[in-house]
Design an enzyme around this catalytic site. Sequence first.
Site, PDB file in Angstrom:
ATOM      1  CG  HIS A  75      -4.177  46.918 -24.241  1.00 24.56           C
ATOM      2  ND1 HIS A  75      -3.185  47.466 -25.032  1.00 24.56           N
ATOM      3  CD2 HIS A  75      -3.558  46.057 -23.406  1.00 24.56           C
ATOM      4  CE1 HIS A  75      -2.017  46.961 -24.677  1.00 24.56           C
ATOM      5  NE2 HIS A  75      -2.209  46.102 -23.699  1.00 24.56           N
ATOM      6  CD  GLU A 226      -2.473  47.958 -20.715  1.00 25.81           C
ATOM      7  OE1 GLU A 226      -2.023  47.373 -19.704  1.00 25.81           O
ATOM      8  OE2 GLU A 226      -1.745  48.319 -21.665  1.00 25.81           O
ATOM      9  CG  ASP A 246      -2.068  43.053 -21.588  1.00 28.14           C
ATOM     10  OD1 ASP A 246      -1.394  42.904 -22.619  1.00 28.14           O
ATOM     11  OD2 ASP A 246      -2.231  44.153 -21.031  1.00 28.14           O
ATOM     12  CG  HIS A 326       6.477  47.761 -23.665  1.00 31.06           C
ATOM     13  ND1 HIS A 326       6.327  48.717 -22.681  1.00 31.06           N
ATOM     14  CD2 HIS A 326       5.240  47.260 -23.884  1.00 31.06           C
ATOM     15  CE1 HIS A 326       5.048  48.773 -22.315  1.00 31.06           C
ATOM     16  NE2 HIS A 326       4.385  47.892 -23.040  1.00 31.06           N
TER      17      HIS A 326
END
Length: 353
Positions: A75, A226, A246, A326
């Site tokens: 993604h 995603e 990923d 993240h």
Amino acid sequence: MNHDSILELDEPYVVQWLEKLLKTPSPSGYCRQIIAMLQEEVERLGYAVELTPKGNAIITVPGEDTEHVLALSAHVDTLGAMVRSIKANGMIRFTPIGGYAMHTVEGEYCLIHTRDGREFEGTVLSTKPSVHVYSDAKEWKREEANMEIRIDDIASSKQETEALGIAVGDFISWDARTRILSNGWVKSRHLDDKASVAALLGLLKAWKDKGIQPKRTTKMIISTYEEVGHGTAYIPSDIVEMIAVDMGAIGDDLSATEKDVSICAKDSSGPYDYEMTSTLIELAKRLKIPYAVDIYPHYGSDASAALRGGSNIRAALIGPGVHASHGMERTHVQAIVGTAALLHAYTMEPYRE
């Protein structure tokens, strides 16, 4: 080429494209520019690209076996935000795109993208940003209601901010702060999942340069939603196997490092296909590609989305190890190249009934 030898990639090409991708804003739902950039490059390499109505790119590489189509999905969309409201003081209250902790974006520079194509710089701050002013600045809870964006323009009231053309629903992208070091370390926001997209581009270029055809027709899906859960909820019906490419998480109770290819045996959606995962482990061992097998209880992938969307497929998940996902992420070129090499090895395997 020897089937038991590792595929050599053009590392400078991979790194060059990784940097381009990381520096191109693409929060979920705002991916037209980056998809157009990828389409141009992939077509330059000589591969066909189809765009789906929701904006995913599907790259088809014909193989000897056209019946058992394999999908490789990565993604290109990232975390970001959207203007939720404009406050009386001219600041922006934002709503997150994707699941990140608020403290990971505090102090970050950003761009506000207006719908008429303009961009304004800003900074993410707590609503109590100074310890010299607020006695509880350190303890102030970092949550959506307590965060705002300061705009670097004449914007000291709601009217002034609106006069700039900024409006509710405008997208906001974070400064990636990309650093690619000479020793192979890469630190940046959005390595999830642009490191994997760079790996797929490197694989396509290697196939083109070396005249390699995969054993099975392979469709590379570059998804654009995603981070919000439905990236590949739809995939073409001829696909029978799918590898989500990923990032691999790193931390407590996990084995992968930033130099490893992570092979995920199970995530929040359940276990991945036994035979596919076993084959990937066997190939990594045979080719001496550094790898680790891990379980990710707080993780979902494009393969998860495809399965939830009703696709009758086998699915697996691999990717480069990424620290501090993240947040301010870091990986190593070795993991990106290793991911591409392991994917290549899998595409050279015949379909197993």
